[in-house]
Motif scaffolding. Sequence first.
Motif, PDB file in Angstrom:
ATOM      1  N   ASP A 218       0.875  -1.174   0.000  1.00  0.00           N
ATOM      2  CA  ASP A 218       0.000   0.000   0.000  1.00  0.00           C
ATOM      3  C   ASP A 218       0.915   1.228   0.000  1.00  0.00           C
ATOM      4  O   ASP A 218       1.245   1.776   1.046  1.00  0.00           O
ATOM      5  N   GLN A 219       1.319   1.639  -1.194  1.00  0.00           N
ATOM      6  CA  GLN A 219       2.356   2.666  -1.319  1.00  0.00           C
ATOM      7  C   GLN A 219       1.901   4.029  -0.805  1.00  0.00           C
ATOM      8  O   GLN A 219       2.715   4.883  -0.470  1.00  0.00           O
ATOM      9  N   LEU A 220       0.581   4.240  -0.724  1.00  0.00           N
ATOM     10  CA  LEU A 220       0.096   5.565  -0.333  1.00  0.00           C
ATOM     11  C   LEU A 220      -0.068   5.726   1.176  1.00  0.00           C
ATOM     12  O   LEU A 220      -0.270   6.832   1.660  1.00  0.00           O
ATOM     13  N   ALA A 221      -0.002   4.607   1.899  1.00  0.00           N
ATOM     14  CA  ALA A 221      -0.229   4.701   3.342  1.00  0.00           C
ATOM     15  C   ALA A 221       0.911   5.488   4.004  1.00  0.00           C
ATOM     16  O   ALA A 221       2.077   5.267   3.705  1.00  0.00           O
ATOM     17  N   GLY A 222       0.566   6.401   4.863  1.00  0.00           N
ATOM     18  CA  GLY A 222       1.592   7.174   5.575  1.00  0.00           C
ATOM     19  C   GLY A 222       1.617   6.751   7.032  1.00  0.00           C
ATOM     20  O   GLY A 222       1.028   5.743   7.414  1.00  0.00           O
ATOM     21  N   GLY A 223       2.299   7.533   7.859  1.00  0.00           N
ATOM     22  CA  GLY A 223       2.320   7.329   9.316  1.00  0.00           C
ATOM     23  C   GLY A 223       2.713   5.917   9.690  1.00  0.00           C
ATOM     24  O   GLY A 223       3.649   5.345   9.131  1.00  0.00           O
ATOM     25  N   HIS A 224       1.939   5.321  10.593  1.00  0.00           N
ATOM     26  CA  HIS A 224       2.282   3.993  11.097  1.00  0.00           C
ATOM     27  C   HIS A 224       2.109   2.906  10.042  1.00  0.00           C
ATOM     28  O   HIS A 224       2.681   1.838  10.149  1.00  0.00           O
ATOM     29  N   ALA A 272      -7.111   0.795   0.847  1.00  0.00           N
ATOM     30  CA  ALA A 272      -7.601   0.461   2.184  1.00  0.00           C
ATOM     31  C   ALA A 272      -8.622  -0.683   2.104  1.00  0.00           C
ATOM     32  O   ALA A 272      -8.562  -1.649   2.879  1.00  0.00           O
ATOM     33  N   VAL A 273      -9.525  -0.594   1.136  1.00  0.00           N
ATOM     34  CA  VAL A 273     -10.561  -1.637   1.000  1.00  0.00           C
ATOM     35  C   VAL A 273      -9.904  -2.958   0.580  1.00  0.00           C
ATOM     36  O   VAL A 273     -10.206  -4.027   1.115  1.00  0.00           O
ATOM     37  N   TYR A 274      -8.959  -2.882  -0.360  1.00  0.00           N
ATOM     38  CA  TYR A 274      -8.299  -4.077  -0.872  1.00  0.00           C
ATOM     39  C   TYR A 274      -7.578  -4.809   0.265  1.00  0.00           C
ATOM     40  O   TYR A 274      -7.685  -6.009   0.431  1.00  0.00           O
ATOM     41  N   ARG A 275      -6.844  -4.030   1.076  1.00  0.00           N
ATOM     42  CA  ARG A 275      -6.066  -4.637   2.150  1.00  0.00           C
ATOM     43  C   ARG A 275      -6.990  -5.288   3.178  1.00  0.00           C
ATOM     44  O   ARG A 275      -6.732  -6.392   3.654  1.00  0.00           O
ATOM     45  N   TRP A 276      -8.075  -4.572   3.476  1.00  0.00           N
ATOM     46  CA  TRP A 276      -9.013  -5.113   4.452  1.00  0.00           C
ATOM     47  C   TRP A 276      -9.642  -6.394   3.920  1.00  0.00           C
ATOM     48  O   TRP A 276      -9.674  -7.420   4.577  1.00  0.00           O
ATOM     49  N   SER A 337       6.886  12.348  -3.635  1.00  0.00           N
ATOM     50  CA  SER A 337       6.601  13.063  -4.885  1.00  0.00           C
ATOM     51  C   SER A 337       5.100  13.308  -5.045  1.00  0.00           C
ATOM     52  O   SER A 337       4.671  14.039  -5.934  1.00  0.00           O
ATOM     53  N   GLY A 338       4.295  12.624  -4.216  1.00  0.00           N
ATOM     54  CA  GLY A 338       2.845  12.817  -4.269  1.00  0.00           C
ATOM     55  C   GLY A 338       2.215  12.133  -5.471  1.00  0.00           C
ATOM     56  O   GLY A 338       1.057  12.370  -5.801  1.00  0.00           O
ATOM     57  N   GLN A 339       2.975  11.248  -6.128  1.00  0.00           N
ATOM     58  CA  GLN A 339       2.418  10.554  -7.295  1.00  0.00           C
ATOM     59  C   GLN A 339       2.146   9.101  -6.919  1.00  0.00           C
ATOM     60  O   GLN A 339       3.070   8.313  -6.787  1.00  0.00           O
ATOM     61  N   GLY A 340       0.879   8.788  -6.722  1.00  0.00           N
ATOM     62  CA  GLY A 340       0.498   7.467  -6.232  1.00  0.00           C
ATOM     63  C   GLY A 340       0.734   6.390  -7.275  1.00  0.00           C
ATOM     64  O   GLY A 340       0.512   6.594  -8.449  1.00  0.00           O
ATOM     65  N   SER A 341       1.224   5.232  -6.799  1.00  0.00           N
ATOM     66  CA  SER A 341       1.356   4.084  -7.701  1.00  0.00           C
ATOM     67  C   SER A 341       0.138   3.203  -7.494  1.00  0.00           C
ATOM     68  O   SER A 341      -0.155   2.759  -6.384  1.00  0.00           O
TER      69      SER A 341
END
Length: 450
Positions: A218-224, A272-276, A337-341
């Motif tokens: 999940d390349q877009l997840a930040g923080g923890h 988020a949905v995919y991972r869940w 870079s703010g460019q989501g994969s």
Amino acid sequence: MGRERFGSFGLATPPARRTMPADEAISLLENGTARPGSLLGYGNGRSYGDSCQNDAGAVVDMRPLNRIRSFNAETGVLEADAGMLLCDIIAHAAPHGFFPAVVPGTQFVTLGGAIANDVHGKNHHRRGTFGCHVEALTLLRSDGRTHRCSQTDNFRLFQATIGGMGLTGLILSASIRLMRVPSLDIMERATRFRDIGEFFDLAEAADQANEYAVAWIDQLAGGHGRGRGLLFTGNHAEHGSHVAARAGSQLSVPVQPPFNVLNRPFLTAFNAVYRWNKGRSSTPRQAGYQGFFFPLDGGRDWNRLYGPRGLFQHQSLVPEANARRAVPALLEVARRSGQGSFLTVLKRFADVRSPALLSFPRPGYTLTLDFPNRGERTLRLLAELDRITVEVGGAVNPYKDARMGPEIFAASFPQWHRLEALRDPAFMSSFWTRTAMRLDVGHRVAEAAE
Ligand SMILES: Cc1cc2nc3c(=O)[nH]c(=O)nc-3n(C[C@H](O)[C@H](O)[C@H](O)COP(=O)(O)OP(=O)(O)OC[C@H]3O[C@@H](n4cnc5c(N)ncnc54)[C@H](O)[C@@H]3O)c2cc1C
């Protein structure tokens, strides 16, 4: 022939300017009248960039050459024309209990294309690349001769043609060894990991215990949640189907949207949905082979969702010793870079040698990122990913590429000039013109100056 049938999968490079039917190219080659740099074999255009294009000449449509020549149901050795699609090979072999030893993430590749790029699958740690399973191939060159190439005949051409990106001549046919499997179905397990460190802790043991292993990040997840993802492992099920399902899907993207639909808010929600959903349970479940190996084939022309400017895929390989440092660095640069994969895949390659002269896989970890083409901004990001990759002694995949510079190619494949020495003069690609030929000119200038 419509040009749109001769594109590249990333859509960021234009489709072929000139195309040629296989029989016409074959007679030019047989008569010895093919002009320098005028030809390049074209499989099914599942390469992402310009390695399957030849702007200065024509691409040769190999798809009509699609017969199975022989199949030994005892040994699993299959000989077919180079234009045969992998989905048709699967359909033919499955009822006899055989499956290709290596399959990439799409079954819509040709036999010739899979050999020319020496493609890899989710089981590199056990079976190596596609080229490891080629018994022999026939290669037509502009000297007018058809060369039979194998471990014992014309070995140098055999080595150069596997992974040779179409530059050594036209592959007319090949024999490959298929793998015996108890069924087509897969006992699949999805294991959640919280960060990349946890993935590295799991990866080697997962490879040892399973035929197939690959991770989604999940390349877009930040923080923890940074670097979190799912590790998919699988083995052929003891009891299951022996009949190939119909390849492809009813779902399609009928028109080109005028903008990139796979934008950041969409992707964040999707991930988020995919991972869940996929990670709900870590108990193994029996899955159909198409969903396990070829999930993206489920939507026809889905690459159009990236809009008219298409997408760039960046696939890097970093050596095992540097992976724990380099993979997070690559992910962090992409995230900043703010460019989501849309799709971020991480996989371990083991030390299983291919006969190929130029093969992308080597021991280490390979990270694949897909970015919508946002022009200069995306090109800068890709250049930064290249830099990190080669600085740690890694490589950037040429058949996923549409823009790397000659230096990055040379750093990724220092032995490139050995392929150039065996390149058939009648064959050329836009990729080779953009990379190796520039290096080659440099070499010639240096030699002349001495
Ligand atoms: C959704 C998706 C998932 C993918 N997953 C993976 C993966 O997991 N692993 C992986 O390794 N790759 C993967 N790929 C890339 C793909 O497997 C390769 O690019 C493959 O080589 C494409 O085959 P093709 O038949 O479409 O050939 P093309 O893309 O048309 O051509 C590929 C190369 O083969 C040459 N060629 C084709 N036919 C001949 C011939 N008869 N004689 C001589 N040269 C020829 C061309 O000149 C070109 O250099 C994926 C691609 C997509 C779209």
